[in-house]
Scaffold this motif. Structure first.
Motif, mmCIF file in Angstrom:
data_model
loop_
_atom_site.group_PDB
_atom_site.id
_atom_site.type_symbol
_atom_site.label_atom_id
_atom_site.label_comp_id
_atom_site.label_asym_id
_atom_site.label_seq_id
_atom_site.Cartn_x
_atom_site.Cartn_y
_atom_site.Cartn_z
ATOM 1 N N PHE A 1 4.573 -66.895 -2.139
ATOM 2 C CA PHE A 1 4.534 -68.560 -1.274
ATOM 3 C C PHE A 1 2.672 -68.650 -1.392
ATOM 4 O O PHE A 1 2.197 -68.188 -1.280
ATOM 5 C CB PHE A 1 4.787 -68.797 0.524
ATOM 6 C CG PHE A 1 6.238 -68.426 0.319
ATOM 7 C CD1 PHE A 1 7.456 -69.362 0.414
ATOM 8 C CD2 PHE A 1 6.628 -67.245 0.713
ATOM 9 C CE1 PHE A 1 8.877 -68.872 0.963
ATOM 10 C CE2 PHE A 1 7.702 -66.527 1.788
ATOM 11 C CZ PHE A 1 8.648 -67.956 1.783
ATOM 12 N N ILE B 1 0.791 -71.853 -0.363
ATOM 13 C CA ILE B 1 1.171 -72.737 0.652
ATOM 14 C C ILE B 1 -0.601 -73.723 0.807
ATOM 15 O O ILE B 1 -1.825 -72.942 0.915
ATOM 16 C CB ILE B 1 1.163 -72.016 2.264
ATOM 17 C CG1 ILE B 1 2.113 -71.194 1.767
ATOM 18 C CG2 ILE B 1 0.981 -72.931 3.472
ATOM 19 C CD1 ILE B 1 2.561 -70.282 3.747
ATOM 20 N N ALA C 1 10.675 -66.170 5.757
ATOM 21 C CA ALA C 1 11.072 -66.659 4.626
ATOM 22 C C ALA C 1 11.308 -68.056 5.633
ATOM 23 O O ALA C 1 10.701 -69.113 5.252
ATOM 24 C CB ALA C 1 11.805 -66.360 3.549
ATOM 25 N N ASP C 2 12.775 -68.338 6.409
ATOM 26 C CA ASP C 2 12.864 -69.914 6.822
ATOM 27 C C ASP C 2 11.564 -70.042 7.912
ATOM 28 O O ASP C 2 11.235 -71.476 7.344
ATOM 29 C CB ASP C 2 13.966 -68.912 7.488
ATOM 30 C CG ASP C 2 15.503 -68.911 7.104
ATOM 31 O OD1 ASP C 2 14.854 -68.476 5.717
ATOM 32 O OD2 ASP C 2 16.063 -68.542 6.656
ATOM 33 N N LEU D 1 8.850 -71.997 5.834
ATOM 34 C CA LEU D 1 9.487 -72.720 4.892
ATOM 35 C C LEU D 1 9.393 -73.944 6.481
ATOM 36 O O LEU D 1 9.456 -74.558 6.391
ATOM 37 C CB LEU D 1 10.729 -72.907 4.101
ATOM 38 C CG LEU D 1 10.452 -72.163 3.675
ATOM 39 C CD1 LEU D 1 11.701 -71.880 2.459
ATOM 40 C CD2 LEU D 1 9.631 -72.619 2.285
ATOM 41 N N LYS D 2 9.480 -73.788 7.100
ATOM 42 C CA LYS D 2 10.615 -74.726 8.597
ATOM 43 C C LYS D 2 8.394 -74.798 9.491
ATOM 44 O O LYS D 2 8.356 -75.909 9.209
ATOM 45 C CB LYS D 2 10.231 -73.950 9.776
ATOM 46 C CG LYS D 2 10.548 -74.607 10.815
ATOM 47 C CD LYS D 2 11.074 -74.252 12.246
ATOM 48 C CE LYS D 2 11.589 -74.653 13.330
ATOM 49 N NZ LYS D 2 12.044 -74.288 14.224
ATOM 50 N N PRO E 1 6.694 -76.714 5.025
ATOM 51 C CA PRO E 1 7.390 -77.449 4.305
ATOM 52 C C PRO E 1 7.065 -78.040 2.770
ATOM 53 O O PRO E 1 8.027 -77.536 2.072
ATOM 54 C CB PRO E 1 7.907 -79.002 5.161
ATOM 55 C CG PRO E 1 7.505 -78.997 6.107
ATOM 56 C CD PRO E 1 6.581 -77.343 6.259
ATOM 57 N N ALA F 1 5.404 -75.291 0.957
ATOM 58 C CA ALA F 1 5.088 -74.050 0.467
ATOM 59 C C ALA F 1 6.159 -73.875 -0.337
ATOM 60 O O ALA F 1 7.666 -74.492 -0.448
ATOM 61 C CB ALA F 1 5.581 -73.083 1.610
ATOM 62 N N SER F 2 5.424 -73.435 -1.633
ATOM 63 C CA SER F 2 6.364 -73.026 -2.849
ATOM 64 C C SER F 2 6.734 -71.583 -3.247
ATOM 65 O O SER F 2 5.538 -70.968 -2.877
ATOM 66 C CB SER F 2 5.796 -73.963 -3.930
ATOM 67 O OG SER F 2 4.888 -73.513 -3.953
#
Length: 475
Positions: free
Chosen positions: A418, A420, A462-463, A466-467, A470, A472-473
């Motif tokens: 990711f 970030i 991962a979840d 992302l939480k 948000p 993050a790619s």
């Protein structure tokens, strides 16, 4: 009947005979193996307490000569002086002495002539069989389980290893008190809660052994809790665990030393490693892993030892990747691999169960050019079965780059990268990333205070990433 005192050491006590085997004792190694026809017959009927080892009942692919050579290697591992190794082909197992009367007398003459102090029977003897052989030969007799227990006892260095070996030994010895005692029929008056009226000496001894076993099991429970805490801490730091497994003397410790630049005992002997060792290793492409060296397996490994070493084997069960190290130059390499896979299956570890296994075909430096051509054709078949093979030599370093690539390839299957951006007020979130992911790159913008991070984390994280982030790619 009293047994003769082995040379160079005091006489073994009847309570701990296997622990008192003397280095340098003149030893006869006997391989009493069932013929193929007898194996088929034995496997079709129930033989009660006189059933042979699992390897004897099954269609064992190992030639008797190889099995006897391995038994001699086990005896040599504790410095016994092997006078002779002899095969005995059995059509049936005698309930009283395991082997027939003719061989019993023949070996008796040989033992007296060569002043043999110890006979190693490469089989599983019942207590009665062991006692009767000792009476007939007037010498000490141990079976395969007793010999392996003795080796483990000498190799254990840590408190954990010592406790595990003692537990296995006491469990083995508990049923064998009858073997050399002559006073066990006596009864004594009880006192307090230690023994009721009429308790026999045998019952008292068994009770004492059981009490000691209970204490060891409580101590080992503490070991299990400690190991669990260590594994929990390792899970918080997202470094995959890579465990080395394999047949004894396959070169695991040599490979461990090569990968970690450590100095773990690595010698050309059976069970050179007993206590597990763990080191952090940084792979060439930046991945960091926890590498664990474990005890070697062997055919017909006593179930008591598997149970006693459960705390050690839990590291294998919890590993993300297993390196199954094989001595590919050994004539019995395939049979040894089957033995290892059998023990792993007992632990619930198979390729089908989702465990990632890399077969490390070690000791390539001992292969001829023709052997290398032969093995190259087997790579494709193994890859299809998803037991990825890598040909290496831990001694020379050959194939290590390919091994690194294979490990990193499996790691990347379950990890995501990711990009970030973290604002200045979210310092705690950066700390969380360091605890729960690998930070591959970090840059700070002094003007805005924004921190740019590139992190790699398991898919299960991962979840949460992302939480928290948000924006993050995935890369």
């Amino acid at each position: 009947m009293e047994l003769p005192e082995p040379p160079s050491r005091r006489k073994a006590t009847s309570q701990e005979p296997e622990k008192e085997i003397a280095s340098g004792t003149n030893t006869l190694v006997v391989g009493p193996y069932l013929s193929r026809s007898a194996k088929r017959y034995q496997s079709s009927i129930k033989t009660g307490g006189n059933s042979p080892l699992k390897g004897d009942v099954d269609e064992n692919s190992r030639p008797p000569e190889s099995r006897l050579e391995e038994a001699s290697g086990l005896a040599a591992a504790i410095d016994l002086t092997i006078i002779s190794s002899q095969l005995v082909t059995l059509q049936a197992i005698r309930p009283s002495t395991y082997i027939g009367k003719g061989k019993l007398e023949e070996f008796g003459e040989f033992i007296q002539e060569h002043e043999i102090g110890l006979i190693v029977m490469d089989c599983a003897l019942s207590p009665i069989q062991q006692r009767n052989l000792e009476r007939a030969w007037k010498a000490k007799v141990i079976d395969r389980t007793g010999l392996i227990l003795e080796i483990f006892g000498r190799r254990a260095r840590t408190k954990e290893g010592t406790l595990q070996v003692e537990l296995a030994h006491l469990n083995y010895q508990k049923g064998r008190l009858v073997r050399a005692w002559t006073h066990l029929e006596r009864q004594r008056g009880g006192f307090g809660f230690l023994g009721g009226p009429g308790e026999t000496q045998m019952e008292a001894d068994r009770r004492m052994i059981q009490e000691r076993m209970n204490r060891i099991e409580r101590d080992l429970e503490t070991v299990v809790k400690t190991r669990t805490l260590h594994r929990t801490k390792r899970k918080r730091v997202p470094y995959p665990v890579v465990a080395l497994v394999g047949y004894t003397n396959a070169g695991k410790s040599t490979l461990f030393n090569r990968l970690t630049k450590a100095d773990v005992l690595a010698e050309d002997m059976l069970f050179a490693t007993l206590d597990p060792t763990t080191r952090a290793v940084k792979l060439p492409h930046g991945n960091q892993v926890i590498l664990s060296d474990t005890v070697g397996f062997i055919s017909d490994l006593p179930t008591t030892l598997v149970a006693a070493f459960r705390a050690t084997l839990e590291d294998v069960v919890e590993a993300n990747i297993l390196l199954h190290v094989r001595d590919i130059s050994h004539i019995e390499s395939e049979a040894q691999a089957e033995d290892v896979e059998s023990v792993l299956a007992e632990l619930g570890i198979t390729g089908e169960s989702g465990h990632k296994i890399i077969e490390v075909w070690n000791k390539a430096d001992l292969l001829s050019e023709s052997d290398r051509v032969l093995f190259s054709g087997k790579f494709i078949d193994r890859r299809i079965k998803k037991h990825i093979p890598v040909l290496t030599s831990a001694l020379t370093g050959e194939g290590l780059d390919e091994l690194y690539d294979a490990i990193e390839g499996l790691i990347s299957e379950n990890r995501q990268v990711f990009s970030i951006e973290v604002s200045p007020e979210k310092g705690w979130d950066i700390a969380w990333l360091y605890e729960n992911s690998e930070v591959l790159d970090r840059r700070n913008n002094p003007e805005t205070g924004i921190t740019y991070l590139v992190v790699r984390a398991p898919k299960e994280k991962a979840d949460h990433i992302l939480k928290l982030f948000p924006q993050a790619s995935l890369r």
